[in-house]
Design a protein around this motif. Structure first.
Motif, PDB file in Angstrom:
ATOM      1  N   GLN A   1     -35.435  43.419 -38.659  1.00 21.82           N
ATOM      2  CA  GLN A   1     -35.900  42.044 -38.869  1.00 21.82           C
ATOM      3  C   GLN A   1     -36.242  41.391 -37.533  1.00 21.82           C
ATOM      4  OE1 GLN A   1     -33.039  39.446 -40.727  1.00 21.82           O
ATOM      5  NE2 GLN A   1     -34.479  37.742 -40.922  1.00 21.82           N
ATOM      6  N   LEU A   2     -35.375  41.569 -36.549  1.00 26.32           N
ATOM      7  CA  LEU A   2     -35.638  40.991 -35.234  1.00 26.32           C
ATOM      8  C   LEU A   2     -36.849  41.652 -34.590  1.00 26.32           C
ATOM      9  CD1 LEU A   2     -34.488  38.869 -33.277  1.00 26.32           C
ATOM     10  CD2 LEU A   2     -33.214  40.713 -32.167  1.00 26.32           C
ATOM     11  N   LYS A   3     -36.977  42.973 -34.770  1.00 28.45           N
ATOM     12  CA  LYS A   3     -38.134  43.675 -34.204  1.00 28.45           C
ATOM     13  C   LYS A   3     -39.441  43.207 -34.837  1.00 28.45           C
ATOM     14  CE  LYS A   3     -35.750  47.929 -32.798  1.00 28.45           C
ATOM     15  NZ  LYS A   3     -35.564  49.388 -33.052  1.00 28.45           N
ATOM     16  N   THR A   4     -39.380  42.848 -36.124  1.00 28.71           N
ATOM     17  CA  THR A   4     -40.581  42.334 -36.788  1.00 28.71           C
ATOM     18  C   THR A   4     -41.026  41.028 -36.151  1.00 28.71           C
ATOM     19  OG1 THR A   4     -39.978  43.368 -38.883  1.00 28.71           O
ATOM     20  CG2 THR A   4     -41.548  41.546 -38.977  1.00 28.71           C
ATOM     21  N   TYR A   5     -40.066  40.132 -35.927  1.00 31.39           N
ATOM     22  CA  TYR A   5     -40.386  38.877 -35.245  1.00 31.39           C
ATOM     23  C   TYR A   5     -40.933  39.154 -33.847  1.00 31.39           C
ATOM     24  CZ  TYR A   5     -37.939  36.063 -38.802  1.00 31.39           C
ATOM     25  OH  TYR A   5     -37.557  35.444 -39.965  1.00 31.39           O
ATOM     26  N   ALA A   6     -40.288  40.103 -33.132  1.00 36.86           N
ATOM     27  CA  ALA A   6     -40.717  40.426 -31.778  1.00 36.86           C
ATOM     28  C   ALA A   6     -42.137  40.967 -31.757  1.00 36.86           C
ATOM     29  CB  ALA A   6     -39.755  41.440 -31.157  1.00 36.86           C
ATOM     30  N   SER A   7     -42.469  41.803 -32.742  1.00 39.19           N
ATOM     31  CA  SER A   7     -43.814  42.376 -32.824  1.00 39.19           C
ATOM     32  C   SER A   7     -44.861  41.294 -33.039  1.00 39.19           C
ATOM     33  CB  SER A   7     -43.863  43.404 -33.954  1.00 39.19           C
ATOM     34  OG  SER A   7     -45.161  43.922 -34.102  1.00 39.19           O
ATOM     35  N   ILE A   8     -44.546  40.332 -33.907  1.00 33.67           N
ATOM     36  CA  ILE A   8     -45.479  39.242 -34.177  1.00 33.67           C
ATOM     37  C   ILE A   8     -45.736  38.426 -32.908  1.00 33.67           C
ATOM     38  CG2 ILE A   8     -45.770  37.076 -35.447  1.00 33.67           C
ATOM     39  CD1 ILE A   8     -44.175  38.382 -37.730  1.00 33.67           C
ATOM     40  N   LEU A   9     -44.678  38.215 -32.126  1.00 33.51           N
ATOM     41  CA  LEU A   9     -44.792  37.395 -30.920  1.00 33.51           C
ATOM     42  C   LEU A   9     -45.231  38.208 -29.704  1.00 33.51           C
ATOM     43  CD1 LEU A   9     -41.495  35.321 -31.359  1.00 33.51           C
ATOM     44  CD2 LEU A   9     -43.833  34.483 -31.655  1.00 33.51           C
ATOM     45  N   GLY A  10     -45.249  39.552 -29.836  1.00 35.23           N
ATOM     46  CA  GLY A  10     -45.612  40.398 -28.708  1.00 35.23           C
ATOM     47  C   GLY A  10     -44.524  40.475 -27.654  1.00 35.23           C
ATOM     48  N   LEU A  11     -43.265  40.518 -28.093  1.00 37.22           N
ATOM     49  CA  LEU A  11     -42.119  40.539 -27.180  1.00 37.22           C
ATOM     50  C   LEU A  11     -41.375  41.867 -27.289  1.00 37.22           C
ATOM     51  CD1 LEU A  11     -40.647  36.978 -27.913  1.00 37.22           C
ATOM     52  CD2 LEU A  11     -42.246  37.618 -26.096  1.00 37.22           C
ATOM     53  N   PRO A  12     -40.744  42.309 -26.202  1.00 37.15           N
ATOM     54  CA  PRO A  12     -39.925  43.526 -26.274  1.00 37.15           C
ATOM     55  C   PRO A  12     -38.623  43.251 -27.011  1.00 37.15           C
ATOM     56  CG  PRO A  12     -39.748  42.543 -24.101  1.00 37.15           C
ATOM     57  CD  PRO A  12     -40.800  41.757 -24.834  1.00 37.15           C
ATOM     58  N   CYS A  13     -38.141  44.243 -27.759  1.00 39.47           N
ATOM     59  CA  CYS A  13     -36.889  44.085 -28.498  1.00 39.47           C
ATOM     60  C   CYS A  13     -36.107  45.393 -28.396  1.00 39.47           C
ATOM     61  CB  CYS A  13     -37.163  43.741 -29.950  1.00 39.47           C
ATOM     62  SG  CYS A  13     -35.662  43.490 -30.947  1.00 39.47           S
ATOM     63  N   LEU A  14     -34.917  45.327 -27.821  1.00 38.35           N
ATOM     64  CA  LEU A  14     -34.061  46.490 -27.641  1.00 38.35           C
ATOM     65  C   LEU A  14     -32.823  46.362 -28.518  1.00 38.35           C
ATOM     66  CD1 LEU A  14     -34.248  46.850 -23.738  1.00 38.35           C
ATOM     67  CD2 LEU A  14     -35.751  47.858 -25.468  1.00 38.35           C
ATOM     68  N   GLN A  15     -32.106  47.494 -28.676  1.00 41.06           N
ATOM     69  CA  GLN A  15     -30.911  47.504 -29.502  1.00 41.06           C
ATOM     70  C   GLN A  15     -29.755  48.113 -28.717  1.00 41.06           C
ATOM     71  OE1 GLN A  15     -31.457  49.400 -33.288  1.00 41.06           O
ATOM     72  NE2 GLN A  15     -29.606  48.504 -34.177  1.00 41.06           N
ATOM     73  N   ALA A  16     -28.565  47.572 -28.913  1.00 40.60           N
ATOM     74  CA  ALA A  16     -27.367  48.070 -28.242  1.00 40.60           C
ATOM     75  C   ALA A  16     -26.239  48.202 -29.261  1.00 40.60           C
ATOM     76  CB  ALA A  16     -26.948  47.133 -27.115  1.00 40.60           C
TER      77      ALA A  16
END
Length: 393
Positions: free
Chosen positions: A227-242
């Motif tokens: 879900q967070l990656k979807t938002y990041a993709s729309i905004l063109g932002l990097p999204c990592l997971q830990a």
């Protein structure tokens, strides 16, 4: 002044007795239930209703004073079921009286305020109906009466509003002028942390032109990172997971060139001690991470207080209040800030990304807390212009 009490098997019957004895304009001081032994007042009757009333002071306001004596209980035991109030007007009046005095019944000294200052009573009731605690509501009204005498409800309300807002402090996370801002958002399940982060990321990236990175450490909820990656993709932002502290340090290193890093965490019960310890261990030693507690405005007051207490081990630095559009009793926000003082940083008012999101400040809080009360005070709408929330104050 005569204070009289009436008992009956129903509230309607008791109110009918009041009207018959004191007239339709009688003032109801209080209502309460009285348990009785089965059969004492007829088959199946396990409780009675008692109404305390005083005669109307219409046409003679100068004689309004504190009750000096109380007459014996007027115990008019009905021989047959009494007729209910038949007119629509009578029903509306009764409901209003019951609501008003059930609120005033929270404080024993409210009767004195009612008799001496109707304007203060009107403001007090409006605050309590908005969810503000009776103790704070009465204290603020008393203070405002000293600074805004004259019996004008609108003027008194504005004075109370200013006193309420003085109890708030506001913070500006993610606005570090030099260096990197790293903000983590924690809270119970379902309060809207992921959506809040998406809204904040959109505001920072699109409006404030910040270089933003997103990081998810929610490894409990299925699809949370997606879900967070979807938002990041729309905004063109990097999204990592830990998944652990080592992953977190590595991910923060990869995002070291960003102005702001926003961290989404797993929602969890405040009563899950084990998971609370795991989260505390995850952030242990990461002094650069600024933690913010996300609370839903629809949460009951006691649970909100307990949540803040149990998340206190994370040393959070501000409150973020969400779902404020789903309740009219936003006074719980006031009560929480007074019980556990902490700055408020952000307010979420709906599901739209990024529109329903505001940085907390005095004007935003004023609109949030008091806009729904404006109908109670004739000139309240003249106090200010609509702000970005679309609410006039």
């Amino acid at each position: 002044m005569r204070v009289k009490r009436y008992q009956a098997n129903s509230i309607k019957d008791a109110m009918a007795l009041v009207k018959k004895d004191l007239g339709a304009d009688a003032l109801i001081v209080s209502t309460k239930k009285i348990p009785v032994q089965d059969g004492e007042w007829g088959p199946g009757v396990r409780q009675r209703f008692e109404v305390t009333a005083i005669p109307s002071q219409k046409g003679n306001p100068q004689q309004v004073e504190e009750p000096s004596r109380e007459e014996p209980l007027v115990d008019l035991r009905p021989r047959r079921p009494s007729k209910p109030l038949e007119t629509a007007q009578g029903s509306v009046e009764m409901n209003r009286l019951r609501e008003l005095f059930s609120l005033l019944g929270h404080r024993e000294d409210a009767l004195g305020m009612l008799l001496s200052d109707p304007a203060a009573t009107q403001v007090y009731v409006a605050l309590v109906r908005a969810g503000i605690s009776t103790v704070h509501a009465r204290d603020w009204v008393d203070q405002a009466r000293a600074s805004a005498p004259g019996g004008d409800p609108a003027r008194l309300f504005k004075a109370v509003m200013n006193l309420v807002l003085k109890g708030f402090n506001f913070s500006r996370p993610c606005e570090i002028k030099a260096g990197q801002a790293v903000c983590a958002f924690v809270g119970p399940t379902g309060v809207g942390k992921t959506t809040t982060i998406a809204k904040l990321a959109a505001d920072l990236h699109l409006t404030r032109k910040k270089n933003v990175g997103l990081l998810s450490i929610d490894n409990y909820r299925i699809g949370a990172a997606e879900q967070l990656k979807t938002y990041a993709s729309i905004l063109g932002l990097p999204c990592l997971q830990a998944f652990n502290q080592k992953d977190l340090q590595y991910a923060l290193g990869r995002l070291a060139d960003k102005d702001v890093v926003l961290i989404d965490t797993a929602g969890q019960s405040q009563y899950d001690t084990q998971r609370m310890r795991e989260m505390e261990a995850l952030f242990d030693g990461e002094r650069r991470i600024d933690i913010h507690l996300v609370l839903s405005a629809v949460t009951c007051e006691s649970e909100m207080e307990e949540t803040a207490k149990r998340f206190g081990g994370l040393d959070f630095s501000s409150y973020v209040f969400t779902k404020t559009d789903e309740t009219k009793k936003r006074g719980a926000i006031v009560n929480q800030v007074l019980k556990r003082p902490m700055p408020v940083s952000f307010i979420s008012t709906g599901q739209r990304v990024p529109e329903d999101f505001f940085r907390a400040d005095r004007e935003t809080m004023k609109n949030l807390l008091f806009s729904d009360l404006q109908g109670s005070f004739e000139d309240y709408s003249a106090a200010g212009e609509p702000n970005a929330m679309g609410l006039s104050v």
